[in-house]
Write a protein that holds these residues in place. Structure first.
Motif, mmCIF file in Angstrom:
data_model
loop_
_atom_site.group_PDB
_atom_site.id
_atom_site.type_symbol
_atom_site.label_atom_id
_atom_site.label_comp_id
_atom_site.label_asym_id
_atom_site.label_seq_id
_atom_site.Cartn_x
_atom_site.Cartn_y
_atom_site.Cartn_z
ATOM 1 N N TRP A 90 17.554 -9.149 -8.167
ATOM 2 C CA TRP A 90 17.233 -7.751 -8.482
ATOM 3 C C TRP A 90 17.349 -6.907 -7.225
ATOM 4 O O TRP A 90 17.511 -7.422 -6.115
ATOM 5 C CB TRP A 90 15.828 -7.646 -9.071
ATOM 6 N N ASN A 91 17.256 -5.586 -7.404
ATOM 7 C CA ASN A 91 17.257 -4.628 -6.297
ATOM 8 C C ASN A 91 15.902 -3.926 -6.219
ATOM 9 O O ASN A 91 15.233 -3.729 -7.240
ATOM 10 C CB ASN A 91 18.354 -3.577 -6.469
ATOM 11 N N SER A 92 15.529 -3.545 -5.014
ATOM 12 C CA SER A 92 14.332 -2.719 -4.862
ATOM 13 C C SER A 92 14.564 -1.370 -5.544
ATOM 14 O O SER A 92 15.707 -0.918 -5.675
ATOM 15 C CB SER A 92 14.026 -2.495 -3.378
ATOM 16 N N PRO A 93 13.507 -0.708 -6.005
ATOM 17 C CA PRO A 93 13.702 0.607 -6.645
ATOM 18 C C PRO A 93 14.379 1.579 -5.684
ATOM 19 O O PRO A 93 13.973 1.692 -4.516
ATOM 20 C CB PRO A 93 12.284 1.039 -7.017
ATOM 21 N N SER A 94 15.379 2.257 -6.168
ATOM 22 C CA SER A 94 16.142 3.174 -5.316
ATOM 23 C C SER A 94 15.306 4.358 -4.852
ATOM 24 O O SER A 94 15.640 5.007 -3.851
ATOM 25 C CB SER A 94 17.385 3.675 -6.069
ATOM 26 N N THR A 95 14.215 4.667 -5.544
ATOM 27 C CA THR A 95 13.359 5.790 -5.145
ATOM 28 C C THR A 95 12.441 5.436 -3.986
ATOM 29 O O THR A 95 11.848 6.333 -3.383
ATOM 30 C CB THR A 95 12.507 6.245 -6.341
ATOM 31 N N TRP A 96 12.291 4.145 -3.684
ATOM 32 C CA TRP A 96 11.451 3.747 -2.549
ATOM 33 C C TRP A 96 12.273 3.914 -1.279
ATOM 34 O O TRP A 96 13.218 3.175 -1.043
ATOM 35 C CB TRP A 96 11.003 2.308 -2.727
ATOM 36 N N PRO A 97 11.949 4.880 -0.415
ATOM 37 C CA PRO A 97 12.904 5.305 0.618
ATOM 38 C C PRO A 97 13.060 4.362 1.803
ATOM 39 O O PRO A 97 14.127 4.303 2.411
ATOM 40 C CB PRO A 97 12.348 6.656 1.075
ATOM 41 N N ASP A 98 12.006 3.618 2.158
ATOM 42 C CA ASP A 98 12.070 2.835 3.392
ATOM 43 C C ASP A 98 11.468 1.457 3.150
ATOM 44 O O ASP A 98 10.334 1.175 3.531
ATOM 45 C CB ASP A 98 11.317 3.570 4.511
ATOM 46 N N VAL A 99 12.243 0.599 2.513
ATOM 47 C CA VAL A 99 11.736 -0.722 2.157
ATOM 48 C C VAL A 99 11.610 -1.619 3.380
ATOM 49 O O VAL A 99 10.876 -2.623 3.362
ATOM 50 C CB VAL A 99 12.641 -1.361 1.090
ATOM 51 N N GLU A 100 12.301 -1.287 4.470
ATOM 52 C CA GLU A 100 12.193 -2.087 5.687
ATOM 53 C C GLU A 100 10.859 -1.840 6.383
ATOM 54 O O GLU A 100 10.188 -2.775 6.832
ATOM 55 C CB GLU A 100 13.349 -1.752 6.639
ATOM 56 N N THR A 101 10.448 -0.574 6.477
ATOM 57 C CA THR A 101 9.175 -0.245 7.116
ATOM 58 C C THR A 101 7.995 -0.496 6.195
ATOM 59 O O THR A 101 6.934 -0.962 6.634
ATOM 60 C CB THR A 101 9.177 1.221 7.568
ATOM 61 N N PHE A 102 8.170 -0.188 4.917
ATOM 62 C CA PHE A 102 7.120 -0.380 3.926
ATOM 63 C C PHE A 102 7.632 -1.342 2.860
ATOM 64 O O PHE A 102 8.080 -0.923 1.783
ATOM 65 C CB PHE A 102 6.713 0.958 3.309
ATOM 66 N N PRO A 103 7.619 -2.646 3.145
ATOM 67 C CA PRO A 103 8.194 -3.617 2.209
ATOM 68 C C PRO A 103 7.391 -3.724 0.916
ATOM 69 O O PRO A 103 6.205 -3.371 0.859
ATOM 70 C CB PRO A 103 8.159 -4.929 3.002
ATOM 71 N N ARG A 116 1.119 10.401 -8.627
ATOM 72 C CA ARG A 116 1.355 9.137 -7.929
ATOM 73 C C ARG A 116 2.537 9.292 -6.984
ATOM 74 O O ARG A 116 3.352 10.212 -7.132
ATOM 75 C CB ARG A 116 1.591 7.987 -8.896
ATOM 76 N N SER A 117 2.627 8.360 -6.040
ATOM 77 C CA SER A 117 3.719 8.368 -5.073
ATOM 78 C C SER A 117 4.628 7.181 -5.337
ATOM 79 O O SER A 117 4.218 6.032 -5.180
ATOM 80 C CB SER A 117 3.172 8.304 -3.638
ATOM 81 N N ASN A 118 5.856 7.466 -5.748
ATOM 82 C CA ASN A 118 6.865 6.414 -5.904
ATOM 83 C C ASN A 118 7.931 6.526 -4.821
ATOM 84 O O ASN A 118 8.919 5.793 -4.845
ATOM 85 C CB ASN A 118 7.521 6.505 -7.282
ATOM 86 N N THR A 119 7.717 7.449 -3.862
ATOM 87 C CA THR A 119 8.676 7.642 -2.769
ATOM 88 C C THR A 119 7.967 7.632 -1.420
ATOM 89 O O THR A 119 8.383 8.322 -0.488
ATOM 90 C CB THR A 119 9.425 8.977 -2.944
ATOM 91 N N TYR A 120 6.910 6.856 -1.331
ATOM 92 C CA TYR A 120 6.147 6.836 -0.082
ATOM 93 C C TYR A 120 7.049 6.383 1.069
ATOM 94 O O TYR A 120 7.839 5.456 0.912
ATOM 95 C CB TYR A 120 4.945 5.896 -0.225
ATOM 96 N N PRO A 121 6.977 7.058 2.231
ATOM 97 C CA PRO A 121 6.005 8.088 2.646
ATOM 98 C C PRO A 121 6.535 9.520 2.527
ATOM 99 O O PRO A 121 6.034 10.404 3.210
ATOM 100 C CB PRO A 121 5.778 7.720 4.105
ATOM 101 N N LYS A 122 7.534 9.753 1.718
ATOM 102 C CA LYS A 122 8.106 11.105 1.637
ATOM 103 C C LYS A 122 7.216 12.076 0.872
ATOM 104 O O LYS A 122 7.086 13.239 1.261
ATOM 105 C CB LYS A 122 9.481 11.043 0.980
#
Length: 290
Positions: free
Chosen positions: A158-171, A40-46
């Motif tokens: 709460w905070n977004s998961p720190s592993t999600w790299p680009d929450v602005e582009t991929f909310p 699975r991808s928890n760091t999309y799009p990396k």
């Protein structure tokens, strides 16, 4: 004599080889079967990660070999430093419809077994590369606090998961669930692109348990639930209860030094005043006669 010793030693060794303990240990050691693999991808799009495990133990040391290919090209695989049965792979291309071929082989001294896992992703016209394996990690630092002067509200952040790299582009969107400890039924709220929510229907004075999950706005699956937090709505401080009224309160006095007791034969102040008035009256009478 030496022949007897050799026969005895041989019999002893044969008995050891056929002992129940030795036979049981030998039978328990088995070659590996195909491992179970999930990606699975928890760091999309990396990139994405894969993990694996054996459904049946082998009772001997077993290693794993991992190879990943994309469009017939081998990709670099990085083994996880914490989880020994996990590896990480970077996406070579953001917009690609070719599947990722993940080969995991279990190897020990008695044999080897392999399985091929195809990570199929989909091309989305507006957002790029997605697939059912896009699954964020749970939200982090969940906090629930009572709202002052309101017995039915709880403020949750709460905070977004720190592993999600680009929450602005991929909310991400979030799923909030909460319930009082006295009940088993959850209440749910789905929130879009927000990291706070005010619960307005809490039971007054009841402790609540609260959890959140996260998901990409368009494609993928919900994350696991966050660590549960507990909170109780605001409660008014009880007023102190008094057992006496103001009329019952006896004023406190500060004790002073005891006054000197009058001595025997010494006129008091009242007596001195009366004696002086008598002398004055007698003087007035004498002057009038004269």
């Amino acid at each position: 004599m030496e022949m007897r010793k050799e026969k005895a030693a041989l019999s002893s060794q044969q008995g050891l080889n056929h002992s129940p303990f030795h036979t049981q240990e030998h039978m328990r050691r088995v070659p590996p079967k195909e491992p179970q693999v999930t990606c699975r991808s928890n760091t999309y799009p990396k990139g994405f990660y894969c993990s694996w495990h054996l459904q049946h133990p082998t009772y001997i040391p077993t290693d794993f070999e991992v190879y990943v290919q994309h469009n017939q090209r081998p990709l670099e695989v990085t083994r996880d430093e914490v989880h020994k049965n996990r590896c990480h792979v970077k996406f070579p291309e953001l917009f690609s419809s070719f599947p990722y071929r993940v080969n995991v082989t279990a190897v020990n001294s008695l044999g080897r077994a392999s399985i091929v896992f195809l990570l199929v992703v989909h091309y989305h016209l507006h957002r790029g590369l997605f697939g059912p394996t896009v699954k964020p990690d749970p939200p982090e630092k969940v906090v629930a606090k009572p709202v002052a002067n309101n017995a039915r509200r709880l403020e949750v952040t709460w905070n977004s998961p720190s592993t999600w790299p680009d929450v602005e582009t991929f909310p991400l969107k979030y799923f909030l669930r909460y319930r009082p400890l006295i009940r088993d039924q959850w209440q749910h709220v789905e929130l879009s692109d927000s990291i706070s929510h005010t619960i307005t229907d809490a039971y007054a004075g009841k402790e609540y348990i609260i959890q959140l999950a996260a998901k990409d706005m368009e494609i993928g699956t919900w994350s696991d639930w966050s660590v549960a937090v507990h909170s109780t709505p605001w409660m008014e401080e009880p007023k102190p209860i008094t057992s006496t009224t103001e009329s019952d309160i006896i004023p406190e006095t500060t004790p002073g030094p005891p006054s000197a007791a009058p001595r025997v034969g010494e006129p008091t102040a009242a007596c001195s005043t009366l004696l002086w008035s008598t002398h004055l009256l007698l003087a007035c009478v004498l002057l009038s006669i004269m």
